[in-house]
Design an enzyme around this catalytic site. Structure first.
Site, PDB file in Angstrom:
ATOM      1  N   GLN A  71       0.819  -1.213   0.000  1.00  0.00           N
ATOM      2  CA  GLN A  71       0.000   0.000   0.000  1.00  0.00           C
ATOM      3  C   GLN A  71       0.860   1.273   0.000  1.00  0.00           C
ATOM      4  O   GLN A  71       2.055   1.221   0.314  1.00  0.00           O
ATOM      5  CB  GLN A  71      -0.888   0.020   1.243  1.00  0.00           C
ATOM      6  CG  GLN A  71      -1.921  -1.087   1.304  1.00  0.00           C
ATOM      7  CD  GLN A  71      -2.821  -0.942   2.521  1.00  0.00           C
ATOM      8  OE1 GLN A  71      -2.810  -1.775   3.408  1.00  0.00           O
ATOM      9  NE2 GLN A  71      -3.596   0.124   2.581  1.00  0.00           N
ATOM     10  N   HIS A  72       0.212   2.362  -0.340  1.00  0.00           N
ATOM     11  CA  HIS A  72       0.699   3.741  -0.088  1.00  0.00           C
ATOM     12  C   HIS A  72       1.818   4.259  -0.980  1.00  0.00           C
ATOM     13  O   HIS A  72       2.018   5.468  -1.034  1.00  0.00           O
ATOM     14  CB  HIS A  72       1.179   3.931   1.366  1.00  0.00           C
ATOM     15  CG  HIS A  72       0.299   3.347   2.408  1.00  0.00           C
ATOM     16  ND1 HIS A  72      -1.030   3.701   2.550  1.00  0.00           N
ATOM     17  CD2 HIS A  72       0.545   2.410   3.373  1.00  0.00           C
ATOM     18  CE1 HIS A  72      -1.544   3.019   3.562  1.00  0.00           C
ATOM     19  NE2 HIS A  72      -0.629   2.219   4.069  1.00  0.00           N
ATOM     20  N   ASP A 256      -2.356  -4.873  -0.356  1.00  0.00           N
ATOM     21  CA  ASP A 256      -2.013  -6.252   0.027  1.00  0.00           C
ATOM     22  C   ASP A 256      -2.776  -6.739   1.262  1.00  0.00           C
ATOM     23  O   ASP A 256      -3.128  -7.922   1.352  1.00  0.00           O
ATOM     24  CB  ASP A 256      -0.501  -6.455   0.173  1.00  0.00           C
ATOM     25  CG  ASP A 256       0.176  -5.474   1.125  1.00  0.00           C
ATOM     26  OD1 ASP A 256      -0.507  -4.619   1.728  1.00  0.00           O
ATOM     27  OD2 ASP A 256       1.412  -5.565   1.245  1.00  0.00           O
TER      28      ASP A 256
HETATM   29  O1  LIG Z   1       1.734   0.134   4.837  1.00  0.00           O
HETATM   30  C1  LIG Z   1       1.187  -0.938   4.982  1.00  0.00           C
HETATM   31  C2  LIG Z   1      -0.218  -1.018   5.454  1.00  0.00           C
HETATM   32  O2  LIG Z   1      -0.771   0.218   5.773  1.00  0.00           O
HETATM   33  C3  LIG Z   1       1.946  -2.203   4.714  1.00  0.00           C
HETATM   34  O3  LIG Z   1       1.253  -3.327   5.169  1.00  0.00           O
HETATM   35  C4  LIG Z   1       2.275  -2.303   3.243  1.00  0.00           C
HETATM   36  O4  LIG Z   1       1.083  -2.574   2.537  1.00  0.00           O
HETATM   37  C5  LIG Z   1       3.384  -3.285   2.958  1.00  0.00           C
HETATM   38  O5  LIG Z   1       3.025  -4.608   3.185  1.00  0.00           O
HETATM   39  P1  LIG Z   1       4.045  -5.868   3.189  1.00  0.00           P
HETATM   40  O6  LIG Z   1       4.900  -5.775   1.983  1.00  0.00           O
HETATM   41  O7  LIG Z   1       4.787  -5.793   4.467  1.00  0.00           O
HETATM   42  O8  LIG Z   1       3.121  -7.051   3.142  1.00  0.00           O
END
Ligand SMILES: O=C(CO)[C@@H](O)[C@H](O)COP(=O)(O)O
Ligand SMILES: Nc1ncnc2c1ncn2[C@@H]1O[C@H](COP(=O)(O)OP(=O)(O)O)[C@@H](O)[C@H]1O
EC number: 2.7.1.17
Length: 497
Positions: A71-72, A256
Protein backbone atom coordinates in the site's frame (compact mmCIF):
# COMPACT_ATOMS: atom_id res chain seq x y z
CA UNK A 1 -13.45 -24.29 -15.33
CA UNK A 2 -11.39 -21.19 -16.06
CA UNK A 3 -8.16 -20.43 -14.29
CA UNK A 4 -7.39 -17.11 -12.65
CA UNK A 5 -4.16 -15.44 -11.59
CA UNK A 6 -3.41 -13.42 -8.47
CA UNK A 7 -0.32 -11.27 -8.00
CA UNK A 8 1.21 -10.00 -4.75
CA UNK A 9 3.68 -7.23 -5.53
CA UNK A 10 4.86 -6.80 -1.95
CA UNK A 11 7.81 -5.04 -0.41
CA UNK A 12 10.34 -7.84 -0.71
CA UNK A 13 9.11 -9.82 -3.71
CA UNK A 14 6.50 -10.50 -6.35
CA UNK A 15 4.44 -13.70 -6.09
CA UNK A 16 2.04 -15.09 -8.66
CA UNK A 17 -0.49 -17.87 -8.08
CA UNK A 18 -2.68 -19.51 -10.70
CA UNK A 19 -5.83 -21.08 -9.27
CA UNK A 20 -9.00 -22.76 -10.48
CA UNK A 21 -11.64 -20.03 -10.46
CA UNK A 22 -14.43 -22.23 -9.12
CA UNK A 23 -12.66 -24.36 -6.51
CA UNK A 24 -9.61 -22.27 -5.69
CA UNK A 25 -7.31 -25.25 -6.25
CA UNK A 26 -3.71 -24.16 -6.72
CA UNK A 27 -2.49 -25.01 -10.22
CA UNK A 28 0.94 -23.38 -10.32
CA UNK A 29 2.92 -20.43 -8.90
CA UNK A 30 6.06 -18.34 -9.30
CA UNK A 31 7.99 -15.58 -7.58
CA UNK A 32 10.81 -13.10 -8.07
CA UNK A 33 12.65 -10.79 -5.64
CA UNK A 34 12.32 -7.00 -5.42
CA UNK A 35 15.26 -4.69 -4.77
CA UNK A 36 15.94 -3.62 -1.21
CA UNK A 37 15.34 -0.08 0.02
CA UNK A 38 12.51 2.31 0.74
CA UNK A 39 12.81 4.08 -2.62
CA UNK A 40 12.37 1.81 -5.64
CA UNK A 41 12.07 2.35 -9.40
CA UNK A 42 8.64 0.88 -10.28
CA UNK A 43 10.21 -0.67 -13.37
CA UNK A 44 11.92 -3.11 -11.00
CA UNK A 45 8.44 -4.28 -9.89
CA UNK A 46 7.43 -4.68 -13.51
CA UNK A 47 10.52 -6.76 -14.28
CA UNK A 48 9.87 -8.91 -11.18
CA UNK A 49 6.22 -9.35 -12.22
CA UNK A 50 7.27 -10.57 -15.66
CA UNK A 51 9.79 -12.97 -14.12
CA UNK A 52 7.28 -14.28 -11.57
CA UNK A 53 4.62 -14.73 -14.28
CA UNK A 54 7.12 -16.70 -16.36
CA UNK A 55 8.05 -18.81 -13.34
CA UNK A 56 4.32 -19.50 -12.85
CA UNK A 57 4.07 -20.83 -16.40
CA UNK A 58 2.62 -17.71 -18.01
CA UNK A 59 -0.90 -16.34 -18.17
CA UNK A 60 -1.95 -17.76 -21.53
CA UNK A 61 -4.67 -19.96 -20.08
CA UNK A 62 -6.12 -17.65 -17.43
CA UNK A 63 -9.44 -15.84 -17.73
CA UNK A 64 -8.66 -13.00 -15.34
CA UNK A 65 -5.80 -11.57 -13.31
CA UNK A 66 -5.77 -9.21 -10.33
CA UNK A 67 -2.80 -7.43 -8.82
CA UNK A 68 -2.51 -6.78 -5.09
CA UNK A 69 0.37 -4.62 -3.92
CA UNK A 70 2.12 -2.99 -1.02
CA UNK A 71 0.00 0.00 0.00
CA UNK A 72 0.70 3.74 -0.09
CA UNK A 73 3.80 3.85 -2.36
CA UNK A 74 3.93 7.11 -4.35
CA UNK A 75 4.22 6.45 -8.09
CA UNK A 76 4.35 9.76 -9.97
CA UNK A 77 3.84 9.87 -13.74
CA UNK A 78 4.40 12.68 -16.23
CA UNK A 79 2.08 13.62 -19.13
CA UNK A 80 3.59 10.86 -21.26
CA UNK A 81 3.03 8.26 -18.56
CA UNK A 82 6.74 8.03 -17.69
CA UNK A 83 7.75 7.53 -14.06
CA UNK A 84 9.01 10.86 -12.69
CA UNK A 85 11.16 9.51 -9.84
CA UNK A 86 11.64 6.26 -7.94
CA UNK A 87 8.57 5.45 -5.83
CA UNK A 88 8.73 6.32 -2.14
CA UNK A 89 7.46 3.25 -0.29
CA UNK A 90 5.15 2.89 2.69
CA UNK A 91 8.18 2.36 4.97
CA UNK A 92 10.07 5.46 3.83
CA UNK A 93 9.92 7.90 6.73
CA UNK A 94 11.33 11.05 5.11
CA UNK A 95 7.83 12.58 4.96
CA UNK A 96 7.34 12.49 8.76
CA UNK A 97 7.60 16.29 8.97
CA UNK A 98 5.06 16.60 6.15
CA UNK A 99 2.64 14.42 8.14
CA UNK A 100 3.06 16.65 11.16
CA UNK A 101 2.58 19.78 9.04
CA UNK A 102 -0.66 18.45 7.56
CA UNK A 103 -2.01 17.79 11.05
CA UNK A 104 -0.93 21.26 12.19
CA UNK A 105 -2.60 22.88 9.19
CA UNK A 106 -5.85 21.22 10.26
CA UNK A 107 -5.65 22.78 13.71
CA UNK A 108 -2.89 20.65 15.27
CA UNK A 109 -3.10 18.28 18.22
CA UNK A 110 -6.28 16.33 18.77
CA UNK A 111 -8.34 18.74 16.65
CA UNK A 112 -6.02 18.24 13.68
CA UNK A 113 -5.95 14.49 14.09
CA UNK A 114 -9.72 14.37 14.45
CA UNK A 115 -10.12 16.40 11.26
CA UNK A 116 -8.08 13.89 9.24
CA UNK A 117 -9.64 10.82 10.84
CA UNK A 118 -13.09 12.14 9.96
CA UNK A 119 -12.10 13.33 6.47
CA UNK A 120 -10.23 10.27 5.18
CA UNK A 121 -10.43 7.66 7.95
CA UNK A 122 -6.79 7.98 9.02
CA UNK A 123 -4.46 10.45 10.72
CA UNK A 124 -1.47 11.24 8.46
CA UNK A 125 1.79 9.41 9.12
CA UNK A 126 4.86 9.25 6.90
CA UNK A 127 3.56 6.08 5.22
CA UNK A 128 0.60 7.70 3.48
CA UNK A 129 0.83 8.86 -0.13
CA UNK A 130 -0.37 12.41 0.57
CA UNK A 131 2.52 13.09 2.94
CA UNK A 132 4.98 11.84 0.30
CA UNK A 133 3.46 14.25 -2.21
CA UNK A 134 3.96 17.09 0.26
CA UNK A 135 7.60 16.01 0.69
CA UNK A 136 8.08 15.95 -3.10
CA UNK A 137 6.57 19.42 -3.54
CA UNK A 138 8.85 20.81 -0.83
CA UNK A 139 12.11 19.00 -1.57
CA UNK A 140 12.09 18.28 -5.30
CA UNK A 141 10.05 21.10 -6.88
CA UNK A 142 11.37 20.47 -10.39
CA UNK A 143 10.30 16.86 -10.29
CA UNK A 144 7.02 17.87 -8.67
CA UNK A 145 6.34 20.23 -11.57
CA UNK A 146 6.53 17.31 -14.00
CA UNK A 147 3.91 15.22 -12.18
CA UNK A 148 0.69 14.80 -14.15
CA UNK A 149 -0.76 11.81 -12.26
CA UNK A 150 -0.13 9.95 -9.02
CA UNK A 151 -1.03 6.32 -8.41
CA UNK A 152 -0.12 3.37 -6.21
CA UNK A 153 2.05 0.31 -6.92
CA UNK A 154 -0.87 -1.98 -7.76
CA UNK A 155 -2.59 0.68 -9.87
CA UNK A 156 0.57 1.17 -11.93
CA UNK A 157 1.15 -2.56 -12.48
CA UNK A 158 -2.47 -3.10 -13.54
CA UNK A 159 -2.15 -0.16 -15.93
CA UNK A 160 1.07 -1.62 -17.38
CA UNK A 161 -0.65 -4.99 -17.87
CA UNK A 162 -3.35 -3.13 -19.84
CA UNK A 163 -0.62 -1.73 -22.09
CA UNK A 164 -0.26 1.67 -20.32
CA UNK A 165 -3.17 3.13 -22.29
CA UNK A 166 -2.92 6.79 -21.23
CA UNK A 167 -3.29 8.47 -17.85
CA UNK A 168 -7.10 8.60 -18.08
CA UNK A 169 -7.18 4.78 -17.95
CA UNK A 170 -5.49 4.58 -14.53
CA UNK A 171 -7.72 2.85 -12.03
CA UNK A 172 -7.62 1.60 -8.47
CA UNK A 173 -9.98 0.15 -5.88
CA UNK A 174 -11.45 1.29 -2.57
CA UNK A 175 -8.95 -0.67 -0.50
CA UNK A 176 -5.83 0.95 -1.89
CA UNK A 177 -7.43 4.39 -2.45
CA UNK A 178 -8.17 4.47 1.28
CA UNK A 179 -4.43 4.52 2.06
CA UNK A 180 -3.67 7.65 0.09
CA UNK A 181 -4.87 10.26 2.56
CA UNK A 182 -7.03 11.94 -0.10
CA UNK A 183 -9.89 9.46 -0.54
CA UNK A 184 -12.66 8.98 1.98
CA UNK A 185 -13.81 5.43 2.77
CA UNK A 186 -17.01 6.75 4.37
CA UNK A 187 -18.17 8.79 1.36
CA UNK A 188 -16.41 6.79 -1.37
CA UNK A 189 -15.16 10.06 -2.90
CA UNK A 190 -11.77 11.62 -3.48
CA UNK A 191 -10.92 14.64 -1.33
CA UNK A 192 -9.17 16.57 -4.06
CA UNK A 193 -9.05 19.58 -1.74
CA UNK A 194 -6.78 17.54 0.55
CA UNK A 195 -4.69 16.35 -2.39
CA UNK A 196 -4.28 20.01 -3.34
CA UNK A 197 -3.43 20.90 0.22
CA UNK A 198 -0.74 18.23 0.31
CA UNK A 199 0.78 18.81 -3.13
CA UNK A 200 -0.10 22.40 -3.93
CA UNK A 201 -2.22 21.50 -6.96
CA UNK A 202 -4.52 18.76 -8.16
CA UNK A 203 -3.11 16.05 -10.45
CA UNK A 204 -4.84 13.13 -12.15
CA UNK A 205 -5.77 10.24 -9.86
CA UNK A 206 -6.98 6.74 -10.75
CA UNK A 207 -10.69 6.00 -11.10
CA UNK A 208 -11.90 4.01 -8.10
CA UNK A 209 -13.57 0.81 -9.30
CA UNK A 210 -16.07 -1.36 -7.47
CA UNK A 211 -14.88 -4.59 -5.83
CA UNK A 212 -15.57 -6.83 -8.85
CA UNK A 213 -15.44 -4.26 -11.62
CA UNK A 214 -13.09 -5.02 -14.51
CA UNK A 215 -10.14 -2.67 -15.00
CA UNK A 216 -9.77 -3.56 -18.67
CA UNK A 217 -8.15 -6.34 -20.62
CA UNK A 218 -4.56 -7.55 -20.49
CA UNK A 219 -2.49 -6.47 -23.44
CA UNK A 220 -0.61 -9.71 -24.30
CA UNK A 221 2.22 -7.70 -25.85
CA UNK A 222 3.13 -6.24 -22.45
CA UNK A 223 4.33 -9.57 -21.15
CA UNK A 224 6.37 -10.15 -24.30
CA UNK A 225 8.28 -13.38 -24.29
CA UNK A 226 7.04 -14.56 -20.92
CA UNK A 227 3.34 -15.01 -21.73
CA UNK A 228 3.36 -18.51 -23.24
CA UNK A 229 2.41 -21.08 -20.66
CA UNK A 230 5.20 -23.47 -19.80
CA UNK A 231 4.31 -25.10 -16.50
CA UNK A 232 2.31 -28.23 -15.80
CA UNK A 233 -1.37 -27.69 -16.47
CA UNK A 234 -0.67 -24.58 -18.52
CA UNK A 235 -2.47 -23.76 -21.75
CA UNK A 236 -0.88 -22.80 -25.03
CA UNK A 237 -1.94 -19.36 -26.17
CA UNK A 238 -4.03 -16.33 -25.35
CA UNK A 239 -7.65 -17.02 -26.19
CA UNK A 240 -7.27 -20.79 -25.81
CA UNK A 241 -7.90 -23.02 -22.80
CA UNK A 242 -9.72 -21.12 -20.05
CA UNK A 243 -8.90 -17.64 -21.31
CA UNK A 244 -11.97 -15.56 -22.16
CA UNK A 245 -12.50 -15.06 -25.92
CA UNK A 246 -12.42 -11.30 -25.40
CA UNK A 247 -9.04 -11.53 -23.71
CA UNK A 248 -7.72 -11.85 -20.19
CA UNK A 249 -9.76 -9.58 -17.93
CA UNK A 250 -7.97 -7.39 -15.40
CA UNK A 251 -9.52 -7.16 -11.96
CA UNK A 252 -9.40 -3.88 -10.02
CA UNK A 253 -6.70 -5.25 -7.69
CA UNK A 254 -6.28 -3.91 -4.15
CA UNK A 255 -3.84 -3.25 -1.35
CA UNK A 256 -2.01 -6.25 0.03
CA UNK A 257 -3.78 -6.29 3.38
CA UNK A 258 -7.24 -6.12 1.84
CA UNK A 259 -6.17 -8.96 -0.44
CA UNK A 260 -4.94 -11.01 2.52
CA UNK A 261 -8.35 -10.58 4.18
CA UNK A 262 -9.93 -12.04 1.03
CA UNK A 263 -7.27 -14.74 0.79
CA UNK A 264 -7.87 -16.10 4.29
CA UNK A 265 -11.62 -15.47 4.09
CA UNK A 266 -11.61 -13.24 7.19
CA UNK A 267 -15.11 -12.94 8.64
CA UNK A 268 -16.85 -11.62 11.76
CA UNK A 269 -14.79 -12.25 14.90
CA UNK A 270 -11.54 -12.69 12.94
CA UNK A 271 -8.50 -10.48 13.39
CA UNK A 272 -5.70 -11.11 10.92
CA UNK A 273 -2.10 -10.56 12.04
CA UNK A 274 0.32 -10.47 9.12
CA UNK A 275 4.05 -10.67 9.76
CA UNK A 276 5.77 -9.58 6.56
CA UNK A 277 8.09 -6.62 6.10
CA UNK A 278 5.30 -4.74 7.85
CA UNK A 279 3.41 -6.11 10.79
CA UNK A 280 -0.31 -5.56 10.34
CA UNK A 281 -3.33 -6.26 12.53
CA UNK A 282 -6.71 -5.86 10.87
CA UNK A 283 -10.28 -7.03 10.62
CA UNK A 284 -13.18 -6.69 8.21
CA UNK A 285 -15.89 -4.32 9.47
CA UNK A 286 -19.31 -3.11 8.36
CA UNK A 287 -18.70 0.49 9.40
CA UNK A 288 -15.74 2.78 8.69
CA UNK A 289 -13.24 3.51 11.47
CA UNK A 290 -12.03 7.00 12.40
CA UNK A 291 -9.46 6.86 15.20
CA UNK A 292 -8.22 10.35 16.13
CA UNK A 293 -5.53 8.67 18.21
CA UNK A 294 -4.03 7.60 14.90
CA UNK A 295 -3.13 4.01 15.83
CA UNK A 296 -5.93 2.49 13.73
CA UNK A 297 -6.09 3.42 10.06
CA UNK A 298 -9.67 3.39 8.78
CA UNK A 299 -9.11 1.68 5.45
CA UNK A 300 -11.67 0.14 3.09
CA UNK A 301 -11.60 -3.56 2.19
CA UNK A 302 -11.88 -5.35 -1.14
CA UNK A 303 -15.52 -6.45 -0.81
CA UNK A 304 -17.28 -3.11 -0.29
CA UNK A 305 -16.79 -3.07 3.47
CA UNK A 306 -14.04 -1.62 5.70
CA UNK A 307 -10.64 -2.70 6.99
CA UNK A 308 -9.56 -1.02 10.24
CA UNK A 309 -5.84 -1.71 10.44
CA UNK A 310 -2.80 -1.14 12.62
CA UNK A 311 0.58 -1.27 10.90
CA UNK A 312 4.09 -1.48 12.34
CA UNK A 313 7.25 -0.92 10.33
CA UNK A 314 9.15 -3.67 12.11
CA UNK A 315 8.08 -7.29 11.75
CA UNK A 316 9.77 -10.16 9.86
CA UNK A 317 12.92 -8.14 9.36
CA UNK A 318 13.43 -7.93 13.11
CA UNK A 319 13.89 -11.69 13.00
CA UNK A 320 16.14 -11.37 9.93
CA UNK A 321 18.24 -8.81 11.81
CA UNK A 322 18.45 -10.94 14.97
CA UNK A 323 19.49 -13.95 12.90
CA UNK A 324 22.15 -11.88 11.12
CA UNK A 325 23.41 -10.53 14.45
CA UNK A 326 23.70 -14.04 15.84
CA UNK A 327 25.08 -15.39 12.53
CA UNK A 328 22.45 -18.11 12.38
CA UNK A 329 19.73 -19.03 9.92
CA UNK A 330 16.03 -18.46 10.63
CA UNK A 331 15.52 -22.11 11.68
CA UNK A 332 18.30 -21.87 14.21
CA UNK A 333 16.91 -18.55 15.45
CA UNK A 334 13.63 -20.35 16.11
CA UNK A 335 15.42 -23.10 18.06
CA UNK A 336 17.32 -20.54 20.09
CA UNK A 337 14.19 -18.50 20.86
CA UNK A 338 12.29 -21.57 22.00
CA UNK A 339 15.18 -22.68 24.21
CA UNK A 340 14.95 -19.49 26.33
CA UNK A 341 12.22 -19.02 28.96
CA UNK A 342 9.16 -16.82 28.31
CA UNK A 343 10.18 -13.25 29.06
CA UNK A 344 13.83 -14.05 28.30
CA UNK A 345 14.66 -13.54 31.98
CA UNK A 346 13.86 -9.84 31.57
CA UNK A 347 15.70 -9.14 28.30
CA UNK A 348 13.44 -6.90 26.19
CA UNK A 349 13.96 -5.84 22.61
CA UNK A 350 12.17 -2.70 21.47
CA UNK A 351 12.08 -3.46 17.76
CA UNK A 352 12.07 0.03 16.19
CA UNK A 353 14.85 -0.85 13.75
CA UNK A 354 13.31 1.17 10.91
CA UNK A 355 11.82 3.92 13.06
CA UNK A 356 8.16 3.19 13.84
CA UNK A 357 4.74 4.06 12.51
CA UNK A 358 2.55 2.72 15.33
CA UNK A 359 3.32 4.28 17.71
CA UNK A 360 4.21 7.24 15.49
CA UNK A 361 7.96 7.45 16.12
CA UNK A 362 9.53 7.73 12.69
CA UNK A 363 12.98 8.65 14.03
CA UNK A 364 13.18 6.09 16.81
CA UNK A 365 15.71 3.29 16.97
CA UNK A 366 15.62 -0.17 18.48
CA UNK A 367 16.87 -0.94 21.97
CA UNK A 368 17.80 -3.83 24.21
CA UNK A 369 16.88 -3.53 27.87
CA UNK A 370 17.63 -5.87 30.72
CA UNK A 371 21.08 -7.05 29.69
CA UNK A 372 22.81 -8.97 32.46
CA UNK A 373 25.45 -11.66 32.45
CA UNK A 374 22.58 -14.14 32.58
CA UNK A 375 20.64 -12.69 29.65
CA UNK A 376 23.66 -12.01 27.42
CA UNK A 377 23.18 -15.21 25.45
CA UNK A 378 22.12 -15.94 21.86
CA UNK A 379 19.00 -17.73 23.13
CA UNK A 380 17.87 -14.77 25.21
CA UNK A 381 18.46 -12.37 22.34
CA UNK A 382 16.54 -14.59 19.91
CA UNK A 383 13.62 -14.83 22.33
CA UNK A 384 13.64 -11.08 23.00
CA UNK A 385 13.52 -10.39 19.24
CA UNK A 386 10.47 -12.62 18.72
CA UNK A 387 8.72 -11.31 21.84
CA UNK A 388 9.49 -7.64 21.14
CA UNK A 389 8.14 -7.89 17.60
CA UNK A 390 5.01 -9.67 18.86
CA UNK A 391 4.50 -7.20 21.74
CA UNK A 392 4.35 -4.32 19.25
CA UNK A 393 1.66 -6.26 17.36
CA UNK A 394 -0.18 -7.06 20.61
CA UNK A 395 -0.33 -3.30 21.27
CA UNK A 396 -1.87 -3.04 17.79
CA UNK A 397 -4.39 -5.72 18.67
CA UNK A 398 -5.40 -3.74 21.76
CA UNK A 399 -5.80 -0.59 19.66
CA UNK A 400 -7.97 -2.44 17.15
CA UNK A 401 -10.22 -3.96 19.80
CA UNK A 402 -10.47 -0.54 21.49
CA UNK A 403 -11.98 0.67 18.21
CA UNK A 404 -14.60 -2.06 18.40
CA UNK A 405 -13.02 -5.01 16.58
CA UNK A 406 -14.24 -8.38 17.78
CA UNK A 407 -11.14 -10.56 18.19
CA UNK A 408 -12.56 -14.02 18.75
CA UNK A 409 -9.94 -15.58 16.51
CA UNK A 410 -6.44 -14.38 15.52
CA UNK A 411 -5.32 -15.62 12.11
CA UNK A 412 -1.54 -15.45 11.69
CA UNK A 413 -0.12 -15.12 8.16
CA UNK A 414 2.90 -13.65 6.31
CA UNK A 415 6.48 -14.84 5.94
CA UNK A 416 7.16 -14.52 9.68
CA UNK A 417 4.35 -16.98 10.46
CA UNK A 418 6.59 -19.66 8.95
CA UNK A 419 8.66 -19.45 12.14
CA UNK A 420 7.65 -22.06 14.73
CA UNK A 421 8.88 -19.69 17.44
CA UNK A 422 6.48 -16.98 16.24
CA UNK A 423 3.59 -19.45 16.08
CA UNK A 424 4.26 -20.83 19.55
CA UNK A 425 5.09 -17.57 21.33
CA UNK A 426 2.25 -15.54 19.75
CA UNK A 427 -0.51 -17.04 21.99
CA UNK A 428 1.56 -16.27 25.10
CA UNK A 429 1.94 -12.63 24.06
CA UNK A 430 -1.50 -12.08 22.51
CA UNK A 431 -3.22 -13.78 25.45
CA UNK A 432 -5.42 -15.84 23.15
CA UNK A 433 -5.04 -18.78 20.77
CA UNK A 434 -3.91 -18.13 17.22
CA UNK A 435 -4.80 -20.10 14.13
CA UNK A 436 -2.30 -20.50 11.34
CA UNK A 437 -3.31 -21.54 7.84
CA UNK A 438 -0.79 -23.71 5.98
CA UNK A 439 2.19 -21.71 4.66
CA UNK A 440 1.05 -19.97 1.51
CA UNK A 441 0.72 -16.72 -0.39
CA UNK A 442 -2.50 -15.34 1.05
CA UNK A 443 -2.19 -11.91 -0.56
CA UNK A 444 -1.76 -13.41 -4.02
CA UNK A 445 -4.57 -15.85 -3.18
CA UNK A 446 -6.86 -12.95 -2.29
CA UNK A 447 -6.02 -11.27 -5.58
CA UNK A 448 -6.79 -14.55 -7.39
CA UNK A 449 -10.11 -14.79 -5.56
CA UNK A 450 -10.94 -11.26 -6.65
CA UNK A 451 -10.02 -12.21 -10.25
CA UNK A 452 -12.37 -15.21 -9.97
CA UNK A 453 -15.13 -12.90 -8.74
CA UNK A 454 -14.58 -10.64 -11.74
CA UNK A 455 -14.51 -13.62 -14.12
CA UNK A 456 -17.51 -15.48 -12.68
CA UNK A 457 -19.63 -12.51 -11.58
CA UNK A 458 -22.05 -12.68 -8.65
CA UNK A 459 -22.74 -10.59 -5.61
CA UNK A 460 -19.85 -12.01 -3.57
CA UNK A 461 -16.47 -13.64 -4.23
CA UNK A 462 -16.70 -17.38 -4.94
CA UNK A 463 -16.46 -19.63 -1.88
CA UNK A 464 -13.19 -21.52 -2.00
CA UNK A 465 -12.39 -24.55 0.11
CA UNK A 466 -10.77 -23.71 3.45
CA UNK A 467 -7.07 -24.53 3.35
CA UNK A 468 -7.30 -26.03 6.84
CA UNK A 469 -5.88 -24.34 9.89
CA UNK A 470 -3.76 -25.33 12.84
CA UNK A 471 -4.49 -23.85 16.22
CA UNK A 472 -1.70 -22.82 18.59
CA UNK A 473 -2.61 -22.23 22.19
CA UNK A 474 -0.49 -21.54 25.23
CA UNK A 475 -0.87 -20.09 28.69
CA UNK A 476 -0.78 -16.26 28.40
CA UNK A 477 2.32 -14.70 29.98
CA UNK A 478 1.24 -11.12 30.84
CA UNK A 479 4.66 -10.34 32.34
CA UNK A 480 6.15 -10.27 28.84
CA UNK A 481 3.96 -7.36 27.79
CA UNK A 482 4.27 -5.63 31.15
CA UNK A 483 8.05 -5.62 30.88
CA UNK A 484 7.83 -4.50 27.24
CA UNK A 485 5.54 -1.62 28.26
CA UNK A 486 8.21 -0.43 30.70
CA UNK A 487 10.82 -0.45 27.96
CA UNK A 488 9.09 0.70 24.77
CA UNK A 489 9.30 4.45 25.46
CA UNK A 490 12.94 4.32 26.41
CA UNK A 491 14.65 4.55 23.08
CA UNK A 492 16.89 7.17 21.53
CA UNK A 493 16.24 8.75 18.14
CA UNK A 494 18.52 8.18 15.19
CA UNK A 495 21.10 10.87 14.49
CA UNK A 496 21.19 12.56 11.12
CA UNK A 497 24.61 10.97 10.42
O1 LIG B 1 1.73 0.13 4.84
C1 LIG B 1 1.19 -0.94 4.98
C2 LIG B 1 -0.22 -1.02 5.45
O2 LIG B 1 -0.77 0.22 5.77
C3 LIG B 1 1.95 -2.20 4.71
O3 LIG B 1 1.25 -3.33 5.17
C4 LIG B 1 2.28 -2.30 3.24
O4 LIG B 1 1.08 -2.57 2.54
C5 LIG B 1 3.38 -3.29 2.96
O5 LIG B 1 3.03 -4.61 3.18
P1 LIG B 1 4.04 -5.87 3.19
O6 LIG B 1 4.90 -5.78 1.98
O7 LIG B 1 4.79 -5.79 4.47
O8 LIG B 1 3.12 -7.05 3.14
N1 LIG C 1 10.93 -19.61 8.61
C1 LIG C 1 10.93 -18.28 8.73
N2 LIG C 1 11.18 -17.71 9.94
C2 LIG C 1 11.16 -16.38 10.10
N3 LIG C 1 10.96 -15.51 9.10
C3 LIG C 1 10.73 -16.00 7.87
C4 LIG C 1 10.69 -17.40 7.62
N4 LIG C 1 10.43 -17.58 6.29
C5 LIG C 1 10.33 -16.34 5.75
N5 LIG C 1 10.51 -15.40 6.70
C6 LIG C 1 10.55 -13.93 6.52
O1 LIG C 1 9.39 -13.44 5.92
C7 LIG C 1 9.70 -12.21 5.28
C8 LIG C 1 8.96 -12.12 3.97
O2 LIG C 1 7.59 -12.26 4.23
P1 LIG C 1 6.51 -11.73 3.24
O3 LIG C 1 5.19 -11.89 3.93
O4 LIG C 1 6.70 -12.36 1.91
O5 LIG C 1 6.94 -10.19 3.17
P2 LIG C 1 6.45 -9.03 2.22
O6 LIG C 1 5.01 -9.36 1.89
O7 LIG C 1 6.58 -7.79 3.05
O8 LIG C 1 7.35 -8.99 1.02
C9 LIG C 1 11.21 -12.14 5.12
O9 LIG C 1 11.72 -11.10 5.95
C10 LIG C 1 11.67 -13.51 5.58
O10 LIG C 1 12.92 -13.51 6.23
Amino acid sequence: MPLVAGVDSSTQSCKVVIRDAATGALVRQGRAPHPDGTEVDPRAWWDALRTAVAAAGGLADVAAVSVAGQQHGMVCLDEAGEVVRPALLWNDTRSADAARDLIDEAGGGLAGRRFWAEAVGSVPVASFTGTKLRWLARHEPERADRVAAVCLPHDWLTWRLAGAPGLAALCTDRGDASGTGYWSPSTGEYRLDLLEQAFGRVVAVPTVLGPAEAAGVLDPATLGGVTPAAGPGAGSGVGRSGAAPGGIVLGPGTGDNAAAALGVGAGPGDVVVSIGTSGTVFSVADVPAADPGGAVAGFADATGRYLPLVCTLNAARVLDAAAALLRVGLDELTELALSAPPGADGLVMVPYLEGERTPDRPLSTGALHGLTLRTATPAHLARAAVEGMLCALADGLDALTAQGADARRVILVGGGARSAAVRRIAPQVFGRPVVVPPPGEYVADGAARQAAWVALGGAAPPQWADAGIREYDAEPVPAVRERYAQARDRTVDRTSG
